[in-house]
Motif scaffolding. Structure first.
Motif, PDB file in Angstrom:
ATOM      1  N   CYS A   1      33.887  43.631  46.437  1.00 44.87           N
ATOM      2  CA  CYS A   1      35.224  44.208  46.463  1.00 44.87           C
ATOM      3  C   CYS A   1      35.628  44.482  47.912  1.00 44.87           C
ATOM      4  O   CYS A   1      34.858  44.234  48.848  1.00 44.87           O
ATOM      5  CB  CYS A   1      35.265  45.490  45.634  1.00 44.87           C
TER       6      CYS A   1
ATOM      7  N   CYS B   1      28.462  38.812  35.891  1.00 42.75           N
ATOM      8  CA  CYS B   1      28.992  40.103  35.451  1.00 42.75           C
ATOM      9  C   CYS B   1      30.456  40.315  35.845  1.00 42.75           C
ATOM     10  O   CYS B   1      31.097  41.243  35.337  1.00 42.75           O
ATOM     11  CB  CYS B   1      28.141  41.245  36.020  1.00 42.75           C
ATOM     12  N   LYS B   2      30.975  39.481  36.721  1.00 44.81           N
ATOM     13  CA  LYS B   2      32.363  39.674  37.172  1.00 44.81           C
ATOM     14  C   LYS B   2      33.357  39.670  36.013  1.00 44.81           C
ATOM     15  O   LYS B   2      34.201  40.564  35.918  1.00 44.81           O
ATOM     16  CB  LYS B   2      32.720  38.600  38.203  1.00 44.81           C
ATOM     17  N   PRO B   3      33.302  38.695  35.087  1.00 43.72           N
ATOM     18  CA  PRO B   3      34.252  38.752  33.965  1.00 43.72           C
ATOM     19  C   PRO B   3      33.987  39.910  33.009  1.00 43.72           C
ATOM     20  O   PRO B   3      34.898  40.375  32.321  1.00 43.72           O
ATOM     21  CB  PRO B   3      34.072  37.396  33.270  1.00 43.72           C
ATOM     22  N   ARG B   4      32.757  40.410  32.984  1.00 42.41           N
ATOM     23  CA  ARG B   4      32.420  41.500  32.068  1.00 42.41           C
ATOM     24  C   ARG B   4      33.071  42.817  32.485  1.00 42.41           C
ATOM     25  O   ARG B   4      33.271  43.701  31.652  1.00 42.41           O
ATOM     26  CB  ARG B   4      30.905  41.680  31.990  1.00 42.41           C
ATOM     27  N   VAL B   5      33.365  42.962  33.782  1.00 47.42           N
ATOM     28  CA  VAL B   5      33.960  44.222  34.271  1.00 47.42           C
ATOM     29  C   VAL B   5      35.469  44.078  34.451  1.00 47.42           C
ATOM     30  O   VAL B   5      36.106  44.919  35.077  1.00 47.42           O
ATOM     31  CB  VAL B   5      33.297  44.667  35.595  1.00 47.42           C
ATOM     32  N   HIS B   6      36.049  42.977  33.901  1.00 49.43           N
ATOM     33  CA  HIS B   6      37.494  42.744  33.925  1.00 49.43           C
ATOM     34  C   HIS B   6      38.062  42.797  35.340  1.00 49.43           C
ATOM     35  O   HIS B   6      39.120  43.385  35.591  1.00 49.43           O
ATOM     36  CB  HIS B   6      38.209  43.752  33.023  1.00 49.43           C
ATOM     37  N   ASN B   7      37.315  42.170  36.252  1.00 46.19           N
ATOM     38  CA  ASN B   7      37.743  42.024  37.650  1.00 46.19           C
ATOM     39  C   ASN B   7      37.919  43.366  38.363  1.00 46.19           C
ATOM     40  O   ASN B   7      38.671  43.478  39.323  1.00 46.19           O
ATOM     41  CB  ASN B   7      39.037  41.202  37.746  1.00 46.19           C
ATOM     42  N   ARG B   8      37.200  44.378  37.887  1.00 40.65           N
ATOM     43  CA  ARG B   8      37.227  45.683  38.547  1.00 40.65           C
ATOM     44  C   ARG B   8      35.829  46.011  39.053  1.00 40.65           C
ATOM     45  O   ARG B   8      34.840  45.817  38.354  1.00 40.65           O
ATOM     46  CB  ARG B   8      37.679  46.782  37.583  1.00 40.65           C
TER      47      ARG B   8
ATOM     48  N   ARG C   1      35.888  50.871  41.281  1.00 47.37           N
ATOM     49  CA  ARG C   1      36.985  50.523  40.386  1.00 47.37           C
ATOM     50  C   ARG C   1      38.132  49.806  41.077  1.00 47.37           C
ATOM     51  O   ARG C   1      39.197  49.599  40.489  1.00 47.37           O
ATOM     52  CB  ARG C   1      37.539  51.765  39.657  1.00 47.37           C
TER      53      ARG C   1
ATOM     54  N   GLU D   1      40.110  46.472  42.542  1.00 42.68           N
ATOM     55  CA  GLU D   1      40.185  45.103  42.063  1.00 42.68           C
ATOM     56  C   GLU D   1      39.266  44.217  42.908  1.00 42.68           C
ATOM     57  O   GLU D   1      39.191  44.352  44.134  1.00 42.68           O
ATOM     58  CB  GLU D   1      41.625  44.589  42.147  1.00 42.68           C
TER      59      GLU D   1
END
Length: 305
Positions: A71, A81-88, A93, A95
């Motif tokens: 980030c 894991c990037k898609p699992r955290v919805h790009n956050r 937290r 983006e």
């Protein structure tokens, strides 16, 4: 010549010295990786625990491999894991965007680490980006418990698993290269969960697992018997075995090569790599009123010369 500014004068007197990296030619992270030959164990090649912690994904806690994402605040995580955290970012937290942490990828490329199965006897040291592939094929990696009929999660080397099968699963133990096993079932029309007790055979200084169970082959209920070798596939190929079943003047014979316990019992069963007997034929072999299964399976194991 003095500048009149004591700060700049001190910088001229004591210039900062940066240690030269020992490995100048670090592997490019976009290089196509192949499994290398095993390195000889050398002192002082393992990375420090702090560096390993930097390469641990904060979400899945596994080692990170390119692309490693970060980030705007520098927190990292793996691409899985990037898609699992919805790009956050899971830490702050913010983006994530599509920022690569190239510096950390380069650091990883310079590392050499011991195999995680070191406690099982692997003394190899491997480049960071080759380590995962090696461990998936390491000859010293532990085996899964070969017991069928339960979701046993125990892993270990062969001596440990033999003791585990005997003490915890109470399996039948048999010494010798020939065997004669009897299977009885009062209601042979029950096919689901019809798995008989595993038998462990000891011969030639090795261990083998004899399986027998009922399952559906298409619409037909069948029984299958097969042998697995407690060791790797390359060693299993040194052995052959035969299975024989019969009655009423008829018999069926199967000859094959035992499969390694690296393959699950379900994988071997579903490949039909064993002696397959249709239920009607098994009841015919059993004799009597054909309402009870009484099947005797005999066999032999031998080593190829």
């Amino acid at each position: 010549m003095a500048s009149g500014n004591p700060f700049f004068d001190e910088m001229r007197i004591k210039p900062e010295v940066i240690d030269r990296p020992q490995n100048e030619a670090m592997m490019d992270v976009t290089e196509n990786v192949t499994d290398p030959a095993q390195h000889i164990l050398k002192p002082n090649v393992a990375a420090s625990s702090s560096v390993r912690e930097l390469l641990e994904c904060p979400v899945c806690l596994n080692a990170m491999y390119p692309p490693i994402h970060q980030c705007l605040n520098g927190h990292t995580l793996c691409s899985g894991c990037k898609p699992r955290v919805h790009n956050r970012c899971p830490t702050c937290r913010h983006e994530l965007g599509n920022i690569r942490c190239l510096a950390l990828e380069k650091v990883a490329a310079s590392l050499e680490l011991p195999c995680k199965f070191q406690n099982f006897g692997c003394m190899g040291i491997y480049p960071y980006y080759n380590k995962l592939k090696h461990e998936s094929q390491c000859a010293h990696r532990p085996y899964n418990c070969p017991y069928a009929g339960s979701e046993c999660t125990v892993v270990g080397d062969i001596p440990y698993l033999v003791a585990h099968l005997k003490d915890d699963h109470k399996v039948d133990m048999h010494n010798g290269s020939t065997f004669n096993h009897r299977y009885v079932k009062t209601n042979p029309h029950e096919v689901e969960n019809a798995t008989w007790m595993l038998t462990v055979l000891s011969c030639f200084g090795k261990y083998f697992c004899l399986h027998f169970e009922a399952f559906q082959l298409g619409m037909a209920p069948v029984y299958i018997a097969f042998l697995r070798f407690m060791g790797d596939d390359n060693e299993a190929k040194n052995y052959n075995y035969s299975l024989e079943v019969g009655g009423n003047g008829r018999k069926m014979i199967w000859q094959g090569v035992p499969r390694s316990i690296r393959d699950s019992h379900r994988k071997v069963r579903d490949s039909f790599d064993g002696l397959i007997i249709q239920r009607n034929m098994a009841l015919f072999f059993s004799g009597g009123d054909r309402k009870e299964l009484k099947l005797r399976v005999s066999g032999r194991i031998w080593k190829e010369q």
